[in-house]
Design an enzyme around this catalytic site. Structure first.
Site, mmCIF file in Angstrom:
data_model
loop_
_atom_site.group_PDB
_atom_site.id
_atom_site.type_symbol
_atom_site.label_atom_id
_atom_site.label_comp_id
_atom_site.label_asym_id
_atom_site.label_seq_id
_atom_site.Cartn_x
_atom_site.Cartn_y
_atom_site.Cartn_z
ATOM 1 N N HIS A 27 -15.667 5.965 6.806
ATOM 2 C CA HIS A 27 -15.391 6.364 8.187
ATOM 3 C C HIS A 27 -15.323 7.890 8.204
ATOM 4 O O HIS A 27 -14.895 8.496 7.219
ATOM 5 C CB HIS A 27 -14.036 5.759 8.571
ATOM 6 C CG HIS A 27 -13.656 5.876 10.005
ATOM 7 N ND1 HIS A 27 -13.221 7.048 10.568
ATOM 8 C CD2 HIS A 27 -13.601 4.947 11.002
ATOM 9 C CE1 HIS A 27 -12.915 6.839 11.851
ATOM 10 N NE2 HIS A 27 -13.142 5.565 12.137
ATOM 11 N N ASP A 73 -8.371 4.182 1.903
ATOM 12 C CA ASP A 73 -8.327 4.034 3.351
ATOM 13 C C ASP A 73 -8.284 2.534 3.637
ATOM 14 O O ASP A 73 -9.299 1.851 3.558
ATOM 15 C CB ASP A 73 -9.558 4.701 3.963
ATOM 16 C CG ASP A 73 -9.727 4.390 5.441
ATOM 17 O OD1 ASP A 73 -8.933 3.601 5.993
ATOM 18 O OD2 ASP A 73 -10.677 4.932 6.044
ATOM 19 N N GLN A 132 -9.008 -1.144 7.465
ATOM 20 C CA GLN A 132 -9.613 -2.452 7.750
ATOM 21 C C GLN A 132 -9.153 -3.539 6.783
ATOM 22 O O GLN A 132 -9.571 -4.689 6.905
ATOM 23 C CB GLN A 132 -11.145 -2.358 7.702
ATOM 24 C CG GLN A 132 -11.748 -1.446 8.751
ATOM 25 C CD GLN A 132 -11.482 -1.918 10.171
ATOM 26 O OE1 GLN A 132 -11.212 -3.096 10.428
ATOM 27 N NE2 GLN A 132 -11.550 -0.994 11.115
ATOM 28 N N LYS A 159 -4.244 -1.425 14.372
ATOM 29 C CA LYS A 159 -5.221 -2.413 13.915
ATOM 30 C C LYS A 159 -4.543 -3.637 13.294
ATOM 31 O O LYS A 159 -5.208 -4.567 12.856
ATOM 32 C CB LYS A 159 -6.201 -1.765 12.924
ATOM 33 C CG LYS A 159 -7.097 -0.728 13.616
ATOM 34 C CD LYS A 159 -8.079 -0.062 12.684
ATOM 35 C CE LYS A 159 -8.903 0.956 13.467
ATOM 36 N NZ LYS A 159 -9.850 1.697 12.628
ATOM 37 N N CYS A 207 -18.285 5.438 13.905
ATOM 38 C CA CYS A 207 -17.695 6.582 13.179
ATOM 39 C C CYS A 207 -18.110 6.577 11.718
ATOM 40 O O CYS A 207 -17.323 6.960 10.843
ATOM 41 C CB CYS A 207 -16.171 6.601 13.273
ATOM 42 S SG CYS A 207 -15.547 6.763 14.931
HETATM 43 C C1 LIG Z 1 -10.112 2.894 12.346
HETATM 44 C C2 LIG Z 1 -10.405 3.465 11.037
HETATM 45 C C3 LIG Z 1 -10.013 4.763 10.710
HETATM 46 C C4 LIG Z 1 -9.329 5.675 11.689
HETATM 47 O O1 LIG Z 1 -8.143 5.128 12.157
HETATM 48 P P1 LIG Z 1 -7.351 5.819 13.355
HETATM 49 O O2 LIG Z 1 -6.337 4.800 13.732
HETATM 50 O O3 LIG Z 1 -8.359 6.069 14.447
HETATM 51 O O4 LIG Z 1 -6.776 7.079 12.848
HETATM 52 C C5 LIG Z 1 -10.282 5.215 9.443
HETATM 53 N N1 LIG Z 1 -10.896 4.445 8.536
HETATM 54 C C6 LIG Z 1 -11.286 3.192 8.807
HETATM 55 C C7 LIG Z 1 -11.941 2.373 7.750
HETATM 56 C C8 LIG Z 1 -11.061 2.670 10.073
HETATM 57 O O5 LIG Z 1 -11.455 1.432 10.351
#
Ligand SMILES: *Cc1c(COP(=O)(O)O)cnc(C)c1O
Length: 408
Positions: free
Chosen positions: A122, A199, A202, A225, A366
């Site tokens: 992302h 990260d 997800q 999320k 993104c």
């Molecule tokens: C949504 C997402 C982000 C960014 O998250 P925010 O809540 O917009 O800061 C970063 N990495 C991954 C894999 C995402 O799905």
């Protein structure tokens, strides 16, 4: 255990409405999930009964708000099995968590050091590292992906050197739903002495996370999320590293003592929590975690996998469709595809689906480098949550058939 879908859906009033005259089918959970009543209520109860600023007040409401926020921090600690509650930092989201690390870690990196990310990231796990690399003269390297959308681990091996200081990869790709072998990635990075940031934006919605078992140095995710409020995120970091890092922002809450000669910083976690936080949101996150634990993380994961398999099967019934990462070994939570029609963009399909009350995401998600690697401008992404039903997928398929008719 199976999902009692009526019981679950009843907790999400937003799902009951008509959109463009059709019952809503919400398949954009990878962008943000809907919130159960318990989360909505928690925010309202906070504002109606104990709204006040945390950590500063001697008065009763301030103390109650502080206790609730710290209890929520504790629930996050247990949720991801961190060793200490002060290794859990409240941020405003995954993006801020990564930026905090990419900025705070400056004292631990030196010119010529190397950062490894992947082609599957992302933008929020790319740009903060580019900025750090520019500021400190570091080198950014990228693990390539194959045609299945999977990281090429033999290439990762080649990129790792004794100069590698940071490895930052996602646990599950938001663009393709591919699950990355983060255990292996972490072990190999540690073997050369590098720190690893995962990260998990997800992953946390779909599976149980144990940061100690993973041995991740940093793990970041977003509340919104995982059925929690927006404007709240979590950064887990190992105590030793957080101690060695610079504060991200300066201001109130994050200091021990301020004078014009020298300011000393507060202990963890407050050193990294300058200013008034999203108190209501931080408190309500606890309810989102309770919601997930009550349903059961295993149950959620299994249900979503069933949905993913069903969606894969049904999408394959359509002619002229390209499904990305379909043959990846491990997928979770989302499926990305395109209708093979000349001169149309994924958003053309998204527009037709929206008219049918079906919410999907279209475009680059993104993750422009992923799209570039696949040679496309974007995809249609359907992403799932605990309340997603097979009927939702059937509606998606009907909508796609209509789009094919209209666009072909
Ligand atoms: C949504 C997402 C982000 C960014 O998250 P925010 O809540 O917009 O800061 C970063 N990495 C991954 C894999 C995402 O799905």
């Amino acid at each position: 255990m199976n999902i009692d879908s009526k019981y679950i859906r009843n907790q999400f009033p937003i799902l009951e409405q008509l959109v463009n005259g059709k019952p809503l089918v919400y398949l954009d959970n990878a962008a943000t999930s809907q919130k159960p009543l318990s989360v909505l209520d928690a925010e309202e109860v906070y504002y109606k009964t104990i709204n006040s600023n945390v950590h500063r007040g001697i008065h009763t409401l301030s103390q109650l708000a502080t206790v609730e926020m710290e209890e929520s921090r504790k629930s996050v600690q247990l949720f991801i099995n961190a060793k200490k509650d002060y290794e859990i930092l409240f941020t405003k989201g995954t993006t801020e968590g990564i930026n905090l690390v990419a900025s705070g870690i400056e004292p631990l990196v030196h010119e010529g050091d190397e950062i490894i990310i992947s082609n599957l990231e992302h933008h929020s796990n790319i740009v903060p590292w580019q900025l750090l690399a520019e500021r400190k003269g570091l080198v950014l390297k990228v693990i390539p992906i194959d045609d299945n959308g999977e990281l090429i681990l033999s290439e990762y091996d080649k990129l790792l050197t004794e100069k590698t200081k940071i490895v930052a990869v996602n646990h599950i790709s938001n663009a393709l739903g591919v699950v990355n072998p983060v255990e292996q990635i972490i072990t190999k990075a540690h073997a050369v002495g590098a720190y690893v940031l995962i990260d998990g934006a997800q992953a946390v919605p779909h599976k149980e996370i144990d940061v100690q078992a993973l041995d991740a140095d940093f793990y970041v995710f977003s509340s919104h999320k995982i059925y929690g409020p927006t404007g709240v995120g979590i950064l887990y970091g190992k105590e030793k590293l957080l101690d060695a890092m610079n504060p991200y922002q300066g201001g109130g809450e994050m200091i021990k003592e301020v004078s014009f000669e020298k300011t000393t910083y507060a202990d963890l976690p407050f050193k990294f929590e300058a200013g008034t936080p999203n108190i209501a949101g931080n408190i309500a996150l606890k309810k989102a975690i309770e919601f997930m634990l009550n349903v059961g993380l295993d149950t959620i994961g299994k249900h979503e996998n069933n949905i993913l398999n069903y969606a894969t099967e049904r999408l394959n019934e359509l002619n002229n469709i390209t499904i990305y990462a379909q043959h990846a070994q491990h997928r979770s939570g989302a499926i990305s595809f395109n209708l093979n029609i000349d001169n149309i963009h994924s958003s053309d399909v998204g527009f037709i689906l929206d008219k049918q009350g079906i919410a999907v995401r279209t475009g680059h998600h993104c993750a422009q480098p992923v799209m570039k690697r696949l040679g496309i401008t974007g995809t249609i992404r359907a992403s799932f949550a605990v309340y997603t039903s097979k009927e939702d997928i059937d509606r998606l398929i009907e909508g796609l058939k209509l789009a094919q008719k209209m666009l072909e």
